[in-house]
Motif scaffolding. Sequence first.
Motif, mmCIF file in Angstrom:
data_model
loop_
_atom_site.group_PDB
_atom_site.id
_atom_site.type_symbol
_atom_site.label_atom_id
_atom_site.label_comp_id
_atom_site.label_asym_id
_atom_site.label_seq_id
_atom_site.Cartn_x
_atom_site.Cartn_y
_atom_site.Cartn_z
ATOM 1 N N ASN A 1 0.827 -1.214 0.000
ATOM 2 C CA ASN A 1 0.000 0.000 0.000
ATOM 3 C C ASN A 1 0.861 1.264 0.000
ATOM 4 N N ALA A 2 1.936 1.232 0.771
ATOM 5 C CA ALA A 2 2.819 2.397 0.838
ATOM 6 C C ALA A 2 3.459 2.643 -0.527
ATOM 7 N N ALA B 1 1.017 4.078 -2.846
ATOM 8 C CA ALA B 1 0.756 5.481 -2.519
ATOM 9 C C ALA B 1 1.822 6.387 -3.145
ATOM 10 N N LYS C 1 1.155 6.543 -6.874
ATOM 11 C CA LYS C 1 0.032 7.447 -7.160
ATOM 12 C C LYS C 1 0.471 8.904 -7.110
ATOM 13 N N ASP D 1 5.097 6.189 5.083
ATOM 14 C CA ASP D 1 5.510 6.487 3.703
ATOM 15 C C ASP D 1 5.289 7.961 3.442
ATOM 16 N N ILE E 1 1.011 9.546 -1.455
ATOM 17 C CA ILE E 1 -0.095 10.462 -1.740
ATOM 18 C C ILE E 1 -0.928 10.828 -0.512
ATOM 19 N N MET F 1 -4.056 10.453 2.434
ATOM 20 C CA MET F 1 -5.516 10.391 2.260
ATOM 21 C C MET F 1 -6.192 11.582 2.909
ATOM 22 N N ASN G 1 -11.805 4.319 2.266
ATOM 23 C CA ASN G 1 -10.829 3.238 2.064
ATOM 24 C C ASN G 1 -10.657 2.336 3.270
ATOM 25 N N LEU G 2 -10.797 2.917 4.460
ATOM 26 C CA LEU G 2 -10.515 2.111 5.645
ATOM 27 C C LEU G 2 -11.777 1.804 6.440
ATOM 28 N N LYS H 1 -14.909 -2.889 -3.702
ATOM 29 C CA LYS H 1 -14.922 -3.783 -4.868
ATOM 30 C C LYS H 1 -15.913 -4.928 -4.694
ATOM 31 N N GLY I 1 -7.718 -7.410 -2.614
ATOM 32 C CA GLY I 1 -7.683 -6.015 -2.200
ATOM 33 C C GLY I 1 -8.298 -5.759 -0.841
ATOM 34 N N VAL I 2 -8.038 -6.594 0.122
ATOM 35 C CA VAL I 2 -8.485 -6.325 1.481
ATOM 36 C C VAL I 2 -7.259 -6.200 2.374
ATOM 37 N N GLY I 3 -6.182 -5.777 1.705
ATOM 38 C CA GLY I 3 -4.875 -5.793 2.340
ATOM 39 C C GLY I 3 -4.772 -5.027 3.636
ATOM 40 N N PHE I 4 -5.304 -3.813 3.678
ATOM 41 C CA PHE I 4 -5.114 -2.994 4.873
ATOM 42 C C PHE I 4 -5.634 -3.686 6.120
HETATM 43 P P1 ADP Z 1 -5.907 -2.206 -2.171
HETATM 44 O O1 ADP Z 1 -4.495 -1.857 -1.875
HETATM 45 O O2 ADP Z 1 -6.024 -3.494 -2.927
HETATM 46 O O3 ADP Z 1 -6.695 -1.111 -2.802
HETATM 47 P P2 ADP Z 1 -6.117 -2.184 0.678
HETATM 48 O O4 ADP Z 1 -7.106 -2.715 1.662
HETATM 49 O O5 ADP Z 1 -4.725 -2.661 0.820
HETATM 50 O O6 ADP Z 1 -6.660 -2.505 -0.762
HETATM 51 O O7 ADP Z 1 -6.155 -0.630 0.754
HETATM 52 C C1 ADP Z 1 -7.379 0.062 0.599
HETATM 53 C C2 ADP Z 1 -7.165 1.462 0.121
HETATM 54 O O8 ADP Z 1 -6.692 2.280 1.168
HETATM 55 C C3 ADP Z 1 -6.122 1.625 -0.965
HETATM 56 O O9 ADP Z 1 -6.681 1.410 -2.230
HETATM 57 C C4 ADP Z 1 -5.692 3.080 -0.790
HETATM 58 O O10 ADP Z 1 -6.607 3.929 -1.463
HETATM 59 C C5 ADP Z 1 -5.845 3.287 0.679
HETATM 60 N N1 ADP Z 1 -4.554 3.167 1.347
HETATM 61 C C6 ADP Z 1 -4.098 2.124 2.071
HETATM 62 N N2 ADP Z 1 -2.871 2.357 2.530
HETATM 63 C C7 ADP Z 1 -2.498 3.568 2.063
HETATM 64 C C8 ADP Z 1 -1.330 4.383 2.191
HETATM 65 N N3 ADP Z 1 -0.249 3.969 2.864
HETATM 66 N N4 ADP Z 1 -1.344 5.598 1.593
HETATM 67 C C9 ADP Z 1 -2.411 6.025 0.901
HETATM 68 N N5 ADP Z 1 -3.541 5.314 0.755
HETATM 69 C C10 ADP Z 1 -3.588 4.098 1.325
#
Ligand code: ADP
Length: 627
Positions: free
Chosen positions: A38-39, A42, A45, A80, A83, A85, A93-94, A99, A128-131
């Motif tokens: 994700n970092a 970012a 982006k 990081d 970009i 948020m 996003n969080l 999706k 894409g549920v990484g966070f």
């Molecule tokens: P994905 O990376 O597949 O989109 P994630 O759950 O990993 O799904 O992240 C969800 C969203 O959160 C990302 O698409 C991004 O928009 C935002 N995000 C997560 N981590 C960061 C970060 N470090 N900096 C900016 N945006 C982030």
Amino acid sequence: MKKKETLSFQSEVKQLLHLMIHSLYSNKEIFLRELISNASDAVDKLKFQALSKPDLYENNSNFKIQISIDKEKKLITISDNGIGMTRKEVIENLGTIAKSGTKDFIKSLNLSSNNKTEINSHLIGQFGVGFYSSFIVADKVIVKTRAAGNPIDQGVFWKSKGEGNYEIANINKELRGTEIILHIREKCKEFLDIWRIKTIISKYSEHISLPIEVKTYNEKEKKYFWEQVNKAQALWLRNKSNISENEYKEFYKQLTYDQTDPIIWSHNHVEGKQEYISLLYIPSTIPWDIRNRDYKNGLKLYVQRVFIMEDAEQLLPKYLRFIRGLIDSNDLPLNISREILQKNSIIHNMKITLTKKVLNMLMSLTKQPKKYNDFWKKYGLIFKEGPAEDIKNKNLIIKLLRFTSTFNNDAEQNISLNEYVKRMIKGQKKIYFLTSDNYLSAKNSPHLEFFNKKGIEVLLLVDHIDEWMMSYINEFEGKTFQSISKQDDSLDEFIKNKDNIIEDKIKKEFQPFLKKIQDLLGNKIKKVKLTNKLIKTPAIVTTDSNEMSTQMAKLFAAAGQETPEIKYNFELNPNHILIKKILTIKDKDYFSEFIYLLLDEAILAEKGTLEDPNQFIHRINNFLSKI
Ligand code: ADP
Ligand code: MG
């Protein structure tokens, strides 16, 4: 903190978090891969947006990811300068899952968690549920972030225990970008070890192209410093000869989240009129939805090292949509959009050369038959769309096709046309094939009797797409293709052998018989005739060469399209005992029953179905009751 509020997670997120925390037993370490990825996204982006708005850099373009561990407080912090948020973006996003594919994914997880099976951890990243994976190891997660270009007092604070809700507020944040603070669970203390963290980074994130630094204590100097733990150079930029097989494999895994090694890859630096680098892989794991022609192919597009977009599907034809990898172009404009891609002549030319690259890569793979068979088993069905889609490369594509044939007793598709042609018998000018619903019905088809007897190999085509594909393939090395369920006058020419010719005497003898049948069946059939192509079977149906074949008609019907009724030729084997018997029948009704039964049998063998199966059964029972 200003504008503090507590919000609830979307219900899917709650479900997901619950599953993550309670069902993911092994491979917990992937949380770090997800946060680093994700970092890195970012930063990509930001670089991309700064192309048109350089102010976003805020005079800081020294990009990196930094990770620090506080053993005492049990914290891991990942930061990081990408970009960042806005408040709205954080909530989106969080707090939610956007999706639709991810929602389906959660449903499927739900099922499996009821069965107490484990979540397949590599799926998490793919969907894409990484966070949210941070909650695997953390019982509290804090995010501090500020979107590039926003004033310092518009930083955002986010905090959650991963239970039902999260807290959000505005804070001051000096540095642009995102900082993620994980409060590590007691049970996951192992991750507070710096060596462990470094090992995980090397394992999953070695090929991230920006520096990943870990805060390390220098015993001698008694102070902390930032130690870079990855190479931080894009692998594809490096010289081929300096990259090991293992590095290619690891890079692939990082790119795709696939945990298995790719089947083969091809890395090219193209120079000259167009300059670009391509790195293409054939995965050994097939994505579940790849059969769908709308499946997005996985090529990533970079322009001058800047990541531009995911899934640039204009770069390869659909029948090669299983290829994963990336392109880094020097010629494309940096502001290229999906719409422009479609019309861009550079892309068009790249597609031509990339297609050739893939086909050549496959050609070289044929030299390793085991691997090629593996490829074919996985992607053959998709590759078979090739002859229709890519007329220019048809010759090459045809060479790469694999078939089942009567040569071996093997349902697997492992015979090439090259091999077939080598085995053609003296005087044989055509490549013979038979389409059918499945291997057994093809293998036992009465159409084969004659060919088996003569030792002429026949290709058995049993995939749905085959009939359609064959309509695009006319010849291979000067040899035309012939369906053996269709009328073929040249066959008699080719095998002029005494025992193949129906004697005039027999022809004469059967003349009135054939007429009687023709009168009886009327326009239910096209023509009644004798055949010398049968041995065990009394009768078959065939179609004329200009008529639609049975399999094609089935395809149309399955697609809901109207098809003209097929008029078959009804061909009888004059040497068969049943036919000889019917020849002597005087009773009109009995004769008619017999003929209808034979016709139904022949149609059943050809189509696998009958219009009126009950009548057929009735007839058989009638005959049986007379035994
Ligand atoms: P994905 O990376 O597949 O989109 P994630 O759950 O990993 O799904 O992240 C969800 C969203 O959160 C990302 O698409 C991004 O928009 C935002 N995000 C997560 N981590 C960061 C970060 N470090 N900096 C900016 N945006 C982030
Ligand atoms: Mg992610």
